[in-house]
Enzyme design. Sequence first.
Site, short mmCIF file in Angstrom:
data_model
loop_
_atom_site.label_atom_id
_atom_site.label_comp_id
_atom_site.label_asym_id
_atom_site.label_seq_id
_atom_site.Cartn_x
_atom_site.Cartn_y
_atom_site.Cartn_z
N GLU A 119 0.82 -1.22 0.00
CA GLU A 119 0.00 0.00 0.00
C GLU A 119 0.86 1.27 0.00
O GLU A 119 0.59 2.24 0.73
CB GLU A 119 -0.95 -0.01 1.19
N GLU A 153 -6.99 -7.61 -1.09
CA GLU A 153 -7.54 -7.60 0.26
C GLU A 153 -9.04 -7.34 0.17
O GLU A 153 -9.47 -6.27 -0.24
CB GLU A 153 -6.89 -6.51 1.14
#
Length: 625
Positions: free
Chosen positions: A199, A271
């Site tokens: 991320e 995710e």
Amino acid sequence: MQRRDFLRFAVLTPLAAAIPVAFGEANKISGVEPAPDGKSHTFELAHQHFLLDGAPFQIRSGEMHPARIPAEYWLHRIRMAKAMGLNTIAIYLMWNYFESEPGQFDFTTERRDFVRFINLCQQEGMWVYLRPGPYVCAEWDLGGLPAYLLRDPSIRVRTKDDARYMQAVQRYMDAVAPKIAPLMASRGGPILMMQIENEYASFGHDLAYLQRLKSMWQAHGIEGPFSVADGLGQIQKTGTYVPGAALGLDGDTDFAAAQALAGEMPVWMSEGYPGWLTHWGDPDFQTGNYLPTLRKLMAEGRSFNLYVVHGGTNFGFTAGANARDDYANFEPVITSYDYGAPINERGESTPNYHAFRKLIAEHVSHTVPEPPAPPPTMHFPDVIAHPYASIWDNLPLPSRMVKKADPNEILFAQNQGMVVYRKTLLSGGMLDMEGLRDYGTVFSDGKYLDYVSRVNKPGLHVKNYVDIPPPANGAGVIVDILVDSFGHVGYGQAMYDFKGIVGAVTLDGEELHNWQAHSLPIDEAYVAGLPPMRADSPSKQRPGMFFKAIVKLDNTGDCYIDMSEWNKGYLWVNGKLLGRYWRIGPQQRLYCPASWLSRGHNELLVFDMHLVAPTTIRCSDRLNG
């Protein structure tokens, strides 16, 4: 809106209408799925698909972290994931769990032998999606980065432009890559794919940094394939998609827009959130409703990773925290990482588990195995923990005299735990500690005055000042500030989350200097050396007390230790730190695996920042309810 809030919102919205179908219109995945068998397999990214030995392959992954699961239960949790219909386990490696001090690596003790965990995945016919960092987030302390990096206040992390950081990353890769390389699918292992950092678009915009990390892995013989994972809007804004990598969407579901960015590389849900994280002071444990999203993913044959299929526990000091980029709105993560996952903290199936299992079974051609039974539980009767020792009788010597109250990391090379700042004041007034992180209790000549807190939750408020009464008869008054820290912030720009006191301490606006400071790491060595408190100790009624109880067991089993009668502190079981508790909840019970207990005498040691009287410890068989 913070990252986890944004992603939670995104994943619960309907999937975009224009999702490309990965494997045609068929609702069934036909044939027998290939499994890791010790032979070399090719895993490729091409034609917008994952290709295993040349054939399209749907990754049905569930994430779990060996560091959060008792090692004796690793096999059980892997089998639970397989019995839900998954074919892959996603794993974070937490760098700071392996290297707590520069150059001192441990890959064998406690829950650190990730090679064994990956081998167990292969044994059970499960592939692996490996996410080794160096940064992982994961609501883990400092996002997995070693807190020793903060001992240099000028260091910049997650950048190729700070040689000190990159040298530390190189040292980590040098230690971990030789263990990973033989486990890649191309060499007969179960690892299909490696993630580059995590991320990053939520933090920076330097694509060259990600490319440097990829090259560093390749220099160790790990050729990939690789993936990146982020929110779609963030990666579009920063331009940090790594060409040639799989594009994983965390929470986002606009696969069509992502495919335009990835070109011929596959796009997948890296995710997807069946549940959610919980902070201290939240009104309840967080949950989610993932079934509609999973139904769409299965119908479309879309690859996915459930974050998490099983969360586990933030044992010891490992729980992290969140905050705004300006360090405000500090939210520490609770000890439980149950996360509302389909497999709960102690390995039991939840209603979501059975719903997910039924849905997946409808879309695969093979028979999904039956889940294993959960480990047995046990119960012990209520026990009273009595005062045992005082922090004030056990301040480590020598103390340090410091001009100002600097952070723990710089004063003592101390990553977490507590510190006492002491000074004699010749007058009273308003004592202001704006930079206190994260929670403190203030005393005047041994008398408790008030708390200060960085956390703002119902029943508690951010407060950084205490009124110090004037000294009696004109004599000086000894002021003690006992500072307790939560985990370091692990997400966003607030990565330089120093602990202790990080700013000036003032009395009626005048800065105070020349503090006496005592390091209190409250690690296992410190706790093991505590002598019993003398009957005539002047600290007997002063908050800052250790309490001890003995539990006699005929048999061991899993349990939850109920700390709802206590205020705020830590619990050790037979000398090992189970985790934090806090009256503001929502967690009041700490999961204790059977392996932490033994037949016969078991010692429960509690440190509470506020209580001084004997208090009850209870036992339960569940986290809440």
